[in-house]
Design a protein around this motif. Structure first.
Motif, PDB file in Angstrom:
ATOM      1  N   ASN A  93       0.950  -1.246  -0.053  1.00 53.73           N
ATOM      2  CA  ASN A  93       0.002   0.166  -0.059  1.00 53.73           C
ATOM      3  C   ASN A  93       0.787   1.303   0.046  1.00 53.73           C
ATOM      4  O   ASN A  93       0.610   2.297  -0.527  1.00 53.73           O
ATOM      5  CB  ASN A  93      -0.916  -0.031   1.260  1.00 53.73           C
ATOM      6  N   ILE A 108      -8.600  -3.851  -7.629  1.00 58.99           N
ATOM      7  CA  ILE A 108      -8.416  -4.027  -6.509  1.00 58.99           C
ATOM      8  C   ILE A 108      -9.353  -5.171  -6.154  1.00 58.99           C
ATOM      9  O   ILE A 108     -10.788  -4.986  -6.312  1.00 58.99           O
ATOM     10  CB  ILE A 108      -8.343  -2.940  -5.600  1.00 58.99           C
ATOM     11  N   THR A 148      -7.284  -6.630   0.381  1.00 57.79           N
ATOM     12  CA  THR A 148      -5.934  -6.505   1.158  1.00 57.79           C
ATOM     13  C   THR A 148      -5.405  -7.818   1.702  1.00 57.79           C
ATOM     14  O   THR A 148      -6.446  -8.553   2.075  1.00 57.79           O
ATOM     15  CB  THR A 148      -6.272  -5.462   2.174  1.00 57.79           C
ATOM     16  N   ILE A 195      -2.267  -4.749  -1.137  1.00 61.27           N
ATOM     17  CA  ILE A 195      -3.378  -4.350  -1.805  1.00 61.27           C
ATOM     18  C   ILE A 195      -3.490  -5.596  -3.043  1.00 61.27           C
ATOM     19  O   ILE A 195      -2.413  -5.753  -3.519  1.00 61.27           O
ATOM     20  CB  ILE A 195      -3.246  -3.158  -2.498  1.00 61.27           C
TER      21      ILE A 195
END
Length: 169
Positions: A123, A139, A142, A160
């Motif tokens: 990140n 995306i 995470t 990410i």
């Protein structure tokens, strides 16, 4: 003078790495990832780690006049593939090497029967999701930084995760 060098990657040799290439691959990865020294201590990868990865997946390299100018790691995982350690000689960044390697890695995964390509970025490298987004990656979530990687981080960080459907050509 332009802020970056232009090169014709079509005149470079794209190939799978062999064991003799692994030291040069470790070197180019560490050079390319030196931009992460603001949040990470030490080299990005050791030769032992590169050798271990080469047994699980494949490194692809882009070579010019006998010198590796970029590399990428691809690991096939059923219908998914993982793209990692995309690295370009810092003197040649923004010249198309990373784009050509990404495209080649995706094509290799597609031809191997994979439907998706996954990757992850730290990140703290805020520019990377934008860059990969231009290649069609989205995306997906995470992940915590693995303990062994976390020990080398000097700032709090997380990964990410991003993914792209490869489709068929």
């Amino acid at each position: 003078m332009p802020p970056f060098s232009i090169c014709d990657t079509e005149n470079m040799e794209l190939r799978f790495a062999d064991s003799a290439d692994l030291p040069a691959i470790a070197q180019i990865i560490n050079q390319a990832f030196s931009v992460e020294l603001f949040f990470k201590a030490g080299d990005r990868i050791t030769l032992d780690e590169v050798q271990r990865l080469s047994k699980k997946g494949r490194f692809m390299v882009l070579e010019e006049n006998g010198e590796i100018q970029g590399s990428v790691y691809v690991e096939l995982r059923g219908e998914r593939a993982y793209l990692g350690l995309l690295s370009t000689n810092p003197a040649r960044q923004r010249s198309g090497i990373g784009s050509r390697l990404t495209t080649a890695a995706e094509e290799f995964a597609r031809e191997s029967g994979c439907r998706f390509m996954d990757l992850r970025v730290v990140n703290l490298r805020e520019e990377l999701p934008v860059i990969y987004g231009k290649f069609g990656y989205e995306i997906t979530g995470t992940e915590d930084v693995a303990l062994e990687a976390g020990q080398r981080f000097t700032r709090p960080a997380h990964f990410i995760t991003m993914s792209k459907e490869l489709g068929h050509r």
